[in-house]
Design an enzyme around this catalytic site. Structure first.
Site, PDB file in Angstrom:
ATOM      1  CE1 TYR A 141      -4.079   2.235   0.421  1.00  0.00           C
ATOM      2  CE2 TYR A 141      -2.575   3.189   2.400  1.00  0.00           C
ATOM      3  CZ  TYR A 141      -3.660   3.283   1.194  1.00  0.00           C
ATOM      4  OH  TYR A 141      -4.960   4.048   1.269  1.00  0.00           O
ATOM      5  CE  LYS A 145      -3.685   4.831  -2.043  1.00  0.00           C
ATOM      6  NZ  LYS A 145      -4.961   5.440  -2.934  1.00  0.00           N
TER       7      LYS A 145
END
Length: 244
Positions: A141, A145
């Site tokens: 993640y 991002k």
């Protein structure tokens, strides 16, 4: 305000949470909104989409153009998060996280560019404070991002001369249904809420509507001299140092 009158906006992941708040805010300000996600949207005109399929983004943009004839605002909000340590995460799971969170926005932007070029349109990506820092067991993640923040800057630099702007928001702890359920299902919900309040200088977590307000501003023409930026929406959490 009618900042988006006669404009068409595509919001991915617009059926819930931050995406739903963004879709509603853009609609309130005059936009025709289409959402795209796995299931049907009972509130907005929508397109079913599986963002783990690399052919999906081009099909979505083509469908928007088929229905509306234009695309003025692209909100890349759909995403996923899978908790796993680096040693426990399979290459298949790693790749799925990267595909949904980073490759899909890249492909959506690429497909949308010819239409955004015509309309001098705007892109806003939903990044994360985890693109700036890290929580435990969130490697995929965080990487996705961080990459989305970098993509934001690259698109702004490469396409600013064409009148296309690209910015990102980086939300922190936001009271989405998913996060509220996490609190309610914890062993001590009241203690959880107190702890959440302590890590934010403003003393509370954020709302999807607060993120949506910033997204709408960045997408609007009044933000015409803002591009390539990542705006943190976290109640000061990333600013506050931990106690020694």
């Amino acid at each position: 305000m009618n900042r988006f009158e006669n404009k068409v906006a595509l919001v991915t992941g617009g059926r819930s949470g931050i995406g739903r708040a963004i879709a509603r805010r853009l609609r309130e300000e005059g936009a025709e909104v289409i959402t795209a996600q796995r299931g049907e949207d009972d509130e907005f005109e929508s397109i079913k989409a599986d963002f783990s399929d690399p052919h999906t983004p081009e099909k979505i943009v083509a469908e928007v153009i088929s229905r509306k004839g234009q695309l003025d605002v692209l909100i890349n909000n759909a995403g996923m998060m899978q908790e796993a340590g680096i040693e426990e995460m399979s290459i298949e799971d790693w790749q799925r996280n990267i595909t949904v969170n980073l490759t899909a926005p890249f492909l959506l932007i690429r497909a949308a560019l010819p239409y955004l070029r015509k309309s001098k349109g705007s892109i806003v990506n939903t990044g994360s404070t985890e693109g700036l820092a890290a929580n435990p067991n969130h490697a995929a993640y965080c990487v996705s991002k961080s990459g989305l923040h970098g993509l934001t800057r690259s698109v702004a630099v490469d396409h600013g001369h064409e009148g296309i702007r690209c910015n990102a928001v980086a939300p922190g702890w936001i009271d989405t249904d998913l996060n509220i359920d996490m609190i309610e299902n914890s062993s001590d919900a009241e203690a959880f809420r107190r702890n959440i309040g302590r890590i934010h200088p403003v003393g509370r977590s954020g709302t999807p509507e607060e993120v949506a307000a910033l997204v709408a501003f960045l997408a609007a023409e009044e933000a015409g001299f803002i591009t390539g930026q990542v705006y943190t929406v976290d109640g000061g959490r990333m600013t506050q140092l931990s106690l020694p």
